[in-house]
Scaffold this motif. Structure first.
Motif, mmCIF file in Angstrom:
data_model
loop_
_atom_site.group_PDB
_atom_site.id
_atom_site.type_symbol
_atom_site.label_atom_id
_atom_site.label_comp_id
_atom_site.label_asym_id
_atom_site.label_seq_id
_atom_site.Cartn_x
_atom_site.Cartn_y
_atom_site.Cartn_z
ATOM 1 N N ASP A 42 0.808 -1.226 0.000
ATOM 2 C CA ASP A 42 0.000 0.000 0.000
ATOM 3 C C ASP A 42 0.837 1.271 0.000
ATOM 4 O OD1 ASP A 42 -2.303 -1.485 -0.001
ATOM 5 O OD2 ASP A 42 -2.474 -1.517 2.189
ATOM 6 N N ASP A 43 2.038 1.237 0.539
ATOM 7 C CA ASP A 43 2.839 2.462 0.653
ATOM 8 C C ASP A 43 3.598 2.723 -0.645
ATOM 9 O OD1 ASP A 43 4.210 0.104 1.255
ATOM 10 O OD2 ASP A 43 5.846 1.207 2.206
ATOM 11 N N GLU A 44 3.186 3.800 -1.336
ATOM 12 C CA GLU A 44 3.816 4.161 -2.606
ATOM 13 C C GLU A 44 5.145 4.877 -2.341
ATOM 14 O OE1 GLU A 44 0.740 4.873 -1.818
ATOM 15 O OE2 GLU A 44 -0.564 3.854 -3.244
ATOM 16 N N LEU A 45 6.034 4.811 -3.314
ATOM 17 C CA LEU A 45 7.313 5.515 -3.238
ATOM 18 C C LEU A 45 7.159 6.892 -3.864
ATOM 19 C CD1 LEU A 45 9.777 2.662 -4.297
ATOM 20 C CD2 LEU A 45 9.178 3.381 -1.976
ATOM 21 N N GLY A 46 7.615 7.920 -3.148
ATOM 22 C CA GLY A 46 7.570 9.271 -3.681
ATOM 23 C C GLY A 46 8.765 9.572 -4.572
ATOM 24 N N GLU A 47 8.890 10.806 -4.965
ATOM 25 C CA GLU A 47 9.981 11.210 -5.848
ATOM 26 C C GLU A 47 11.329 11.061 -5.138
ATOM 27 O OE1 GLU A 47 9.086 15.190 -6.909
ATOM 28 O OE2 GLU A 47 7.228 14.707 -7.966
ATOM 29 N N GLY A 48 12.344 10.668 -5.903
ATOM 30 C CA GLY A 48 13.680 10.539 -5.341
ATOM 31 C C GLY A 48 14.232 9.126 -5.479
ATOM 32 N N LEU A 49 15.405 8.901 -4.844
ATOM 33 C CA LEU A 49 16.101 7.606 -4.908
ATOM 34 C C LEU A 49 15.708 6.754 -3.700
ATOM 35 C CD1 LEU A 49 18.239 5.927 -6.446
ATOM 36 C CD2 LEU A 49 19.962 6.942 -4.924
ATOM 37 N N HIS A 50 15.398 5.500 -3.962
ATOM 38 C CA HIS A 50 14.973 4.588 -2.905
ATOM 39 C C HIS A 50 15.749 3.271 -3.013
ATOM 40 C CE1 HIS A 50 11.398 7.122 -2.107
ATOM 41 N NE2 HIS A 50 11.397 7.293 -3.417
ATOM 42 N N ILE A 51 15.897 2.603 -1.856
ATOM 43 C CA ILE A 51 16.500 1.267 -1.806
ATOM 44 C C ILE A 51 15.397 0.287 -1.453
ATOM 45 C CG2 ILE A 51 18.166 -0.226 -0.651
ATOM 46 C CD1 ILE A 51 19.896 2.197 -0.145
ATOM 47 N N VAL A 52 15.213 -0.701 -2.295
ATOM 48 C CA VAL A 52 14.171 -1.694 -2.065
ATOM 49 C C VAL A 52 14.808 -3.080 -2.081
ATOM 50 C CG1 VAL A 52 12.350 -0.261 -3.075
ATOM 51 C CG2 VAL A 52 13.629 -1.835 -4.525
ATOM 52 N N PRO A 53 14.213 -4.027 -1.395
ATOM 53 C CA PRO A 53 14.750 -5.400 -1.409
ATOM 54 C C PRO A 53 14.709 -5.983 -2.813
ATOM 55 C CG PRO A 53 13.193 -5.105 0.391
ATOM 56 C CD PRO A 53 13.074 -3.893 -0.469
ATOM 57 N N PRO A 54 15.577 -6.907 -3.094
ATOM 58 C CA PRO A 54 15.623 -7.493 -4.447
ATOM 59 C C PRO A 54 14.337 -8.196 -4.842
ATOM 60 C CG PRO A 54 17.626 -8.010 -3.205
ATOM 61 C CD PRO A 54 16.662 -7.413 -2.228
ATOM 62 N N TRP A 55 13.581 -8.696 -3.883
ATOM 63 C CA TRP A 55 12.344 -9.418 -4.202
ATOM 64 C C TRP A 55 11.130 -8.489 -4.384
ATOM 65 C CZ3 TRP A 55 15.240 -9.937 0.210
ATOM 66 C CH2 TRP A 55 14.733 -9.305 1.352
ATOM 67 N N VAL A 56 11.406 -7.178 -4.372
ATOM 68 C CA VAL A 56 10.345 -6.186 -4.573
ATOM 69 C C VAL A 56 10.586 -5.470 -5.899
ATOM 70 C CG1 VAL A 56 9.294 -4.049 -3.738
ATOM 71 C CG2 VAL A 56 9.899 -5.850 -2.114
ATOM 72 N N SER A 57 9.597 -5.507 -6.783
ATOM 73 C CA SER A 57 9.669 -4.763 -8.044
ATOM 74 C C SER A 57 8.830 -3.491 -7.928
ATOM 75 C CB SER A 57 9.173 -5.622 -9.209
ATOM 76 O OG SER A 57 7.828 -6.015 -8.993
ATOM 77 N N VAL A 58 9.224 -2.473 -8.664
ATOM 78 C CA VAL A 58 8.558 -1.174 -8.582
ATOM 79 C C VAL A 58 8.044 -0.777 -9.963
ATOM 80 C CG1 VAL A 58 8.823 1.285 -8.048
ATOM 81 C CG2 VAL A 58 9.989 -0.443 -6.644
ATOM 82 N N THR A 59 6.766 -0.417 -10.029
ATOM 83 C CA THR A 59 6.140 0.082 -11.265
ATOM 84 C C THR A 59 5.811 1.559 -11.056
ATOM 85 O OG1 THR A 59 5.163 -2.079 -11.707
ATOM 86 C CG2 THR A 59 4.263 -0.192 -12.903
ATOM 87 N N LYS A 60 6.238 2.370 -11.980
ATOM 88 C CA LYS A 60 6.053 3.827 -11.841
ATOM 89 C C LYS A 60 4.779 4.272 -12.558
ATOM 90 C CE LYS A 60 11.075 4.333 -11.860
ATOM 91 N NZ LYS A 60 12.258 4.921 -12.566
ATOM 92 N N TYR A 61 4.062 5.176 -11.894
ATOM 93 C CA TYR A 61 2.837 5.754 -12.457
ATOM 94 C C TYR A 61 2.951 7.275 -12.443
ATOM 95 C CZ TYR A 61 0.239 1.347 -12.464
ATOM 96 O OH TYR A 61 -0.200 0.087 -12.725
ATOM 97 N N SER A 62 2.520 7.894 -13.529
ATOM 98 C CA SER A 62 2.480 9.355 -13.576
ATOM 99 C C SER A 62 1.280 9.864 -12.783
ATOM 100 C CB SER A 62 2.370 9.841 -15.025
ATOM 101 O OG SER A 62 2.142 11.243 -15.069
#
Length: 314
Positions: free
Chosen positions: A72-92
């Motif tokens: 549920d917690d979205e990533l905001g603007e900027g650089l983030h470190i995420v675990p390898p088993w987590v993929s991130v999809t970006k939305y405008s």
């Protein structure tokens, strides 16, 4: 033994004795742990993909955990470190537009994509529509989970078409085509926004860019609009002429009042003169003589009953 005259090397210089502080063992362990973690992260990054995710301006990142699904917690603007088993999809989350038009290459669909809608009279109208919308940042995870990245085609397009037809079905062709077009667009905006709000999408604006009417209806509406304009013009001319007539009446009344006032003034002046003449009859002779002074007069006629008014012996 040193022979006189032979060169003797200088003894090596000693470094100055400065007290060197020893690094505490606890700090050594901390540095060592950090280095180990960093090496592990690099290994995981090489094996499973990058653990560093950069989210650009006007975007949010939706995380998908391989072991728990969409987070549920979205990533905001900027650089983030995420675990390898987590993929991130970006939305405008910026304002986007969706256009449906009868002009080729103008909208999202190539070709004639104009919306056909029936009015309350049963007439078919063609509408070119542009809708401006954006994804709510806090709802991006729901959009990703329920709709996916192709949400514009899955939900926005059919919702727009359905809502537009629903609104047009309650209007006449003249309302959609004429001066009430902006009001109709406002109803379309409310209708579409209500439909998409539960999906995490805000509708900001609906533009009715073009309305195509059947030929005979277009001619009839044009004739009616022209007649309305002519009627409005005639009302304007009538009001203008009425104002001009009222102005002339006011002007005439002003002139009449001025004339009456002047006549009253002259009458009062004559009354005063007659009153003075009654008291002193010779006053008129005096005024007459006063008028003649300074004029070159050779002959003068006077009433015989007035006697001599000038002394001829002088």
């Amino acid at each position: 033994m040193v022979v006189e005259g032979e060169w003797e090397p200088e003894p090596p210089r000693r470094a100055p004795d400065f007290p060197i502080k020893e690094i505490p063992p606890i700090m050594v362990k901390v540095f060592r742990s950090i280095a180990v973690v960093f090496v592990i992260l690099i290994i995981f990054s090489v094996m499973f993909g990058s653990i560093f995710v950069s989210v650009g301006a006007g975007e949010v990142g939706v995380k998908f955990n391989q072991f728990g699904g969409v987070e549920d917690d979205e990533l905001g603007e900027g650089l983030h470190i995420v675990p390898p088993w987590v993929s991130v999809t970006k939305y405008s989350v910026r304002s986007e537009t969706y256009t449906m038009s009868g002009v080729t290459d103008e909208g999202q669909i190539v070709g004639d994509d104009q919306i056909k809608a029936l009015t309350v009279e049963g007439l078919t109208l063609g509408l070119d529509i542009t809708v401006r919308y954006r994804v709510i940042p806090d709802e991006a995870s729901n959009v990703h989970q329920n709709l996916g990245t192709n949400y514009a085609e899955k939900i926005i397009r059919p919702t727009i078409r359905s809502s537009i037809r629903e609104v047009v079905s309650t209007k006449t062709a003249l309302q959609v085509y004429g001066e009430e077009r902006q009001l109709v667009a406002g109803e379309m905006l409310t209708n579409i926004d209500n439909a998409l709000g539960s999906d995490g999408i805000i509708v900001e604006e609906v533009l009715v860019r073009n309305v195509v009417l059947p030929t005979r209806v277009a001619e009839a509406i044009e004739a009616k609009l022209q007649a309305d304009q002519d009627a409005q013009r005639m009302i304007f001319v009538k009001e203008k002429e009425q104002l001009e007539a009222e102005r002339k009446i006011i002007e005439a009344n002003g002139i009449a009042n001025a004339t009456i006032a002047k006549a009253h003034g002259e009458a009062e002046a004559l009354g005063i003169i007659n009153e003075q003449l009654a008291k002193n009859p010779n006053l008129i002779n005096y005024k007459y003589i006063e008028m003649l002074q300074g004029q070159e007069i050779q002959t003068m006629l006077v009433p015989t009953d007035q006697g001599i008014i000038l002394d001829a012996s002088k």
